[in-house]
Enzyme design. Structure first.
Site, mmCIF file in Angstrom:
data_model
loop_
_atom_site.group_PDB
_atom_site.id
_atom_site.type_symbol
_atom_site.label_atom_id
_atom_site.label_comp_id
_atom_site.label_asym_id
_atom_site.label_seq_id
_atom_site.Cartn_x
_atom_site.Cartn_y
_atom_site.Cartn_z
ATOM 1 N N HIS A 174 40.856 39.019 39.642
ATOM 2 C CA HIS A 174 39.595 39.630 39.201
ATOM 3 C C HIS A 174 39.421 40.896 40.020
ATOM 4 O O HIS A 174 39.139 40.842 41.213
ATOM 5 C CB HIS A 174 38.419 38.679 39.404
ATOM 6 C CG HIS A 174 37.109 39.311 39.023
ATOM 7 N ND1 HIS A 174 36.898 39.902 37.798
ATOM 8 C CD2 HIS A 174 35.963 39.484 39.715
ATOM 9 C CE1 HIS A 174 35.671 40.386 37.742
ATOM 10 N NE2 HIS A 174 35.083 40.159 38.908
ATOM 11 N N ASP A 187 32.669 37.643 35.146
ATOM 12 C CA ASP A 187 31.649 37.604 36.195
ATOM 13 C C ASP A 187 30.435 38.449 35.836
ATOM 14 O O ASP A 187 29.758 38.973 36.710
ATOM 15 C CB ASP A 187 32.246 38.078 37.525
ATOM 16 C CG ASP A 187 31.381 37.695 38.714
ATOM 17 O OD1 ASP A 187 30.545 36.791 38.573
ATOM 18 O OD2 ASP A 187 31.534 38.310 39.781
#
Length: 927
Positions: free
Chosen positions: A14, A126
């Site tokens: 990420h 996210d």
């Protein structure tokens, strides 16, 4: 016989481009990661796939440093071993505009187009909450799934998974439905996107690891296909993963362990999902949680970033693109796809959640300010060039309203609605180039000594406008011709201020500054002002002694009292979360004495000023510093604010314009305090259970009271252009420019809209100790918002349209004097000679049935692949609405398009029915 279980391990990282370190620190780590990834793919055929975090900018960032690796990287993208797209960046969905979300998806697809392959995964790993229209947007882009980490279950400190009963879905798989009915398969990272990281190769360690992780995944999975995300934030790749999977396979022979990818995983899950999946509706904002993990207060962290972003987005999508489309459709200037894409990319580099949310270290946000400026400079130059190209093509000789000594200028309205508004424009009434005189000083003196006539403003129909005309004296300027060196000059300037009326949507009106003479007048319902009261035909505004406002909507008879008091509280949270000190009572300006004065009064505008001299606590006490240093969770902090105070002088101007349905408000202050929040309060006097807020391609209806699981004392929420409360008969709307956080406060007397103007904090928060002193936002601040009362439905009344138009600036361009226009030398502008009379003094490129419509206009641009004109609307309500558009340019066909600007079905009828909450895009093929 039960289906055997399959453990899908998807390798990824990420990649926050910037966060707890500045961009270039992260950049170094990205280059190292990508080098390792390419080497691993070269050397180990069992390392099959890597997911590039759903954002194409990673390729850009890597090749910026390693252009020599382009062939290797691109080969693995084409082969599908590196999964690429569909976004350009992983944006915060609620803090970027509707069109910015689409540009992000569109540019991500364009970046992937040369490879012939793109990841059709609706990836939101996210995002701090998810937009309700995401399923519809994804469906229009042929994406049938959405994978997300937040919104339907609690997420704890440092992204820890929290067990709770208040899941909106018992499974990690669910159906996610948009307000229009569009559905996708939703997959929640129920165990976060790191539940398969650092898989052990050692059998003993692997047994402990998998016993726990398999059980955790099975707890939420509705199918035998279990998802394990092999990576985390900035996680280096696990080069020995194939060996770790062999170990797992030996330990658990009944489970199939596979190095997988999202395409294969989603296809497998789709075959096995049960019929009883829960359907979740609209926005995913973690309402059925304790309320601390929603991170909504990032909407008020570093408000200055949100303001810069709103300005940049508006300039690109509501000014530069429509202007360029007008010029292109008129054949006077080619559409600058490459420059607009560059400007959008520069802007979107500020859109990742840790960037635009204002929750990074100070160095990150300093660089963001520079990016905002660079994107804005690009847009401003494009606007200037395009407006000039349009202006040069206006046939000013076709009107008899002006004499040859008229100074001509065109006012362009790039909004989707016809509008009135105050125009303030500097005009050159005379100028001399440097070669025309002995020196600049002599030219300046000659120009200064010339007597100016009394002027008036006249439109192409001969209507006279009330105007203020001020002599600005002599100023330096220059031209940059296309066929010769720069041309400096000295110019005599005047500033004209007047109210333009009924300038057509996506069109313009041309005006002349002419020596005063008798001519037919243009009537206007003006503004009256006396004492502390301002009034026009719709509204009556009284500014009271304490600086608050009493606002009467003369159309409905409804009066709103006590508007725009200011509230201040302490904040011992961080950039992510607002936390008021225990037991603290908010202080307000309700009992202060304001200094009032009338700053301006003309027939078309009145401006009232209120000045409040306030003192607020200087900051949090010493205990707060210790609690931050020791990483005391914000929910457990005991700090208070100090008794010492600092001055806070708040200067507010209230502007009422003729024939306007809104009061414009500008608030300025110099923040010298720390650790606090400043809000403006708007008590509606309306008793309601719900309210509505502008969101992404929808006006979202939200409950005023959160779910029973909510324990956070604050119920702040996101907005885009506006928020309003209504009892169905009357309503109060507050529009804004870059103020994305509000809260509805419930009292016995009704609902109060509280809009956050400033939140000052001193630490990043989350997983470590990162001081952010610049997040205190000390120094001069200014914010802008507007009060819009309405009767009946907010959409049909025109209140929503007014709020959407409010932040869009006017575009003006001077054409020169009429005498100069007759005589000027023709210079080529993209194939059209300046001075060729191709456009009338008044024009509209797209007219649609906007009055009393529940549709909102969204974009007017040119599609890059087809060269067609693209226009988009969305339905604000659940009821079907009629759309009838008439073009002011020649086109051969009209067709239905989508968010990727593709050619879909031909529209045979001019009238199109738009179902409830639908996003509809039309394409117009140019002749």
């Amino acid at each position: 016989m039960t289906n055997p279980k399959t453990a899908h391990l998807i390798s990824h990282t990420h990649w926050d481009r910037e966060w707890y370190m500045p961009y270039e620190h992260h950049h170094v780590l990205l280059v190292e990661l990508m080098d390792t990834l390419l080497d691993t793919l070269d050397q180990d055929p069992e390392y099959r796939y890597f997911h590039l975090d759903g954002q194409t900018i990673i390729r850009e960032d890597y090749l910026q440093v390693r252009p020599d690796q382009q062939e290797r990287l691109d080969r693995y993208i084409r082969e599908g071993r590196i999964q690429f797209g569909p976004w350009y960046v992983l944006q915060d969905e609620f803090l970027t505009s509707s069109e910015a979300n689409l540009r992000n998806l569109l540019i991500g697809h364009r970046d992937a187009q040369p490879f012939g392959v793109i990841s059709k995964t609706g990836y939101f790993p996210d995002s701090f909450g998810n937009m309700g229209q995401a399923p519809q947007i994804l469906q229009q882009a042929d994406i049938q799934n959405a994978i997300f980490g937040r919104g339907v279950k609690p997420t704890g400190f440092n992204n820890a998974v929290v067990d709770a009963e208040a899941y909106e879905s018992p499974y990690s798989e669910m159906i996610w439905r948009s307000p229009d009915g569009s559905e996708v398969l939703g997959i929640l990272f129920a165990n976060w996107y790191c539940n398969g990281m650092e898989v052990p190769v050692d059998p003993e360690q692997a047994k402990v690891y998998w016993d726990k992780n398999l059980q955790d995944a099975e707890k939420f999975a509705s199918t035998p296909h279990l998802l394990f995300m092999n990576g985390c934030d900035h996680q280096p790749i696990q080069t020995d993963l194939p060996a770790a999977l062999r170990t797992a396979s030996e330990l658990y022979p009944d489970i199939h362990f596979v190095h997988s990818n999202f395409d294969d995983y989603i296809e497998a899950v789709s075959r096995h999902v049960p019929d009883n999946l829960a359907t979740i509706q609209g926005e995913l904002r973690s309402q059925h949680t304790d309320g601390w993990g929603t991170l909504v207060n990032t909407a008020s962290a570093r408000v200055y970033l949100k303001q810069l972003n709103q300005q940049g987005q508006t300039l690109l999508e509501k000014v530069a693109e429509p202007l360029a489309a007008m010029a292109h459709a008129a054949g006077v200037k080619a559409y600058p796809h490459h420059l607009l894409t560059h400007a959008w990319k520069m802007l979107m580099q500020n859109h990742p959640h840790d960037s635009i949310c204002g929750c990074s270290v100070d160095e990150v946000h300093r660089e963001m300010v520079t990016r905002f400026a660079k994107s804005r400079q690009l847009a401003e130059k494009l606007v200037s060039q395009t407006a000039q190209a349009i202006g040069e093509s206006v046939d000013v000789k076709s009107s008899e309203a002006w004499g040859e000594d008229a100074v001509l200028f065109t006012v362009l309205n790039t909004a989707g609605w016809t509008r009135n508004g105050i125009i303030e424009q500097e005009l050159i009434v005379d100028k001399a180039f440097f070669p025309e005189g002995p020196n600049p000083q002599a030219l300046a003196r000659k120009l200064e000594e010339a007597a100016l006539p009394a002027y008036q403003i006249v439109d192409s129909a001969g209507n006279i406008y009330e105007a203020e005309i001020v002599d600005l004296g002599v100023h330096f300027g220059y031209e940059l011709p296309k066929d010769r060196f720069r041309q400096p000059y000295m110019a005599r300037k005047v500033k004209v201020t007047f109210q333009a009326r009924q300038v057509p949507a996506l069109g313009y009106q041309t005006y002349g500054l002419v020596p005063a003479r008798e001519q037919k007048s243009s009537s206007v319902n003006g503004v009256q002002a006396e004492g502390n009261v301002m009034e026009n035909q719709y509204l009556r505004l009284a500014v009271l002694d304490n600086g608050t406002v009493t606002l009467l909507d003369k159309r409905s008879g409804k009066e709103y009292v006590g508007l725009n008091a200011y509230e201040n509280t302490g904040d011992i949270g961080n950039e992510y979360v607002y936390r008021q000190p225990d037991g603290e009572q908010a202080i307000t300006t309700e009992h202060l004495q304001a200094e009032l004065r009338l700053l301006e009064h003309t027939p078309y505008r009145a401006v009232m000023e209120s000045v409040l001299h306030w003192h607020i606590p200087a900051g949090a006490d010493e205990l707060f510093e210790q609690e931050k240093r020791y990483m005391i969770p914000f929910t457990e902090r005991k700090a208070q604010r100090v008794q010492d105070t600092v001055p806070l002088t708040i200067t507010t101007t209230y502007t009422l314009e003729a024939e306007s349905d809104m009061v414009k408000v500008r608030t300025e202050f110099n923040n010298q305090a720390r650790d606090h929040r400043l809000r403006a309060l708007f008590p509606s006097g309306l008793v309601t259970d719900s309210h509505s807020a502008d969101s992404i391609f929808e006006v979202a209806k939200r409950p005023n009271t959160p779910a029973k699981e909510w324990v956070n004392p604050s119920n702040a929420q996101h907005q885009q252009a506006f928020v309003y409360v209504t009892d169905e008969a009357t309503g109060l709307m507050v529009a804004n420019k870059g103020l994305n956080e509000y809260e509805i406060l419930q009292t016995s007397s009704g609902s109060t809209i509280a809009v956050t103007l400033l939140r000052a904090s001193s630490e990043l928060g989350d997983w470590g100790v990162f001081e952010t002193p610049e997040a205190q936002c000390q120094g001069p601040q200014s914010v802008e918002y507007a009060l819009i009362p309405f009767a009946g439905d907010a959409a049909r009344s025109g209140a929503c349209a007014s709020a959407y138009v409010y932040p869009i600036p006017w575009t003006t361009v001077q054409l020169g004097t009429l005498a100069h226009t007759y005589a000027k030398e023709a210079l080529p502008i993209d194939g059209v000679k300046a001075g060729e009379s191709t456009l009338p003094p008044y024009k509209q490129w797209l007219d649609w049935n906007s009055e009393h419509s529940t549709l909102a206009f969204s974009t007017f641009k040119i599609a890059e692949e087809t060269g067609d004109v693209i226009a988009r609307w969305f339905n604000l309500t659940a009821e079907s609405a009629e759309l009838q558009a008439q073009t002011g340019f020649e086109c051969t066909a009209v067709y239905e398009s989508d968010v990727l600007e593709r050619v879909k079905d031909t529209l045979e009828e001019k009238l199109q029915m738009v179902s409830g909450h639908k996003i509809v895009t039309q394409g117009y093929q140019l002749c």
